[in-house]
Design a protein around this motif. Sequence first.
Motif, PDB file in Angstrom:
ATOM      1  N   GLU A  84       0.836  -1.197   0.000  1.00 20.76           N
ATOM      2  CA  GLU A  84       0.000   0.000   0.000  1.00 20.76           C
ATOM      3  C   GLU A  84       0.874   1.251   0.000  1.00 20.76           C
ATOM      4  O   GLU A  84       2.039   1.211   0.374  1.00 20.76           O
ATOM      5  N   ARG A  85       0.243   2.323  -0.374  1.00 17.91           N
ATOM      6  CA  ARG A  85       0.867   3.635  -0.280  1.00 17.91           C
ATOM      7  C   ARG A  85       0.710   4.121   1.147  1.00 17.91           C
ATOM      8  O   ARG A  85      -0.285   3.841   1.792  1.00 17.91           O
TER       9      ARG A  85
ATOM     10  N   ASN B 153       5.335  -0.657   2.096  1.00 15.27           N
ATOM     11  CA  ASN B 153       5.262   0.462   1.176  1.00 15.27           C
ATOM     12  C   ASN B 153       5.389  -0.081  -0.248  1.00 15.27           C
ATOM     13  O   ASN B 153       6.360  -0.745  -0.585  1.00 15.27           O
ATOM     14  N   LYS B 154       4.413   0.205  -1.071  1.00 19.18           N
ATOM     15  CA  LYS B 154       4.400  -0.365  -2.419  1.00 19.18           C
ATOM     16  C   LYS B 154       5.473   0.216  -3.332  1.00 19.18           C
ATOM     17  O   LYS B 154       5.745  -0.317  -4.392  1.00 19.18           O
ATOM     18  N   PHE B 155       6.115   1.286  -2.902  1.00 21.33           N
ATOM     19  CA  PHE B 155       7.144   1.900  -3.725  1.00 21.33           C
ATOM     20  C   PHE B 155       8.538   1.321  -3.473  1.00 21.33           C
ATOM     21  O   PHE B 155       9.499   1.721  -4.119  1.00 21.33           O
TER      22      PHE B 155
END
Length: 92
Positions: free
Chosen positions: A26-27, A46-48
């Motif tokens: 998720e963000r 963190n999806k990034f």
Amino acid sequence: MTKPSQAYLDKLQQILTDCNYTIRYERGTFQSGWCLLEQKRIVVLNKFLDVEGRINTLSEIIPQVQVDFDKLTLESQKLYTEIMNKQTSLAF
């Protein structure tokens, strides 16, 4: 540690999945890149994060969660033992 790859990441995720944890990407504004909801057995990353970041994060989380060793597959048991041994050696 082995070379960061999607296959290695999948193996780490399998340890948590075998112990009935849900992994979500998720963000968010996670200071450490992850959040652990222990009561609901959810790990939020963190999806990034790139693959290497996800591997490092899961390697950090796994020693902190409740793992039923008997529920793990043989391959997952070996990897879990390796992670725990590495964690113990870092403590000294």
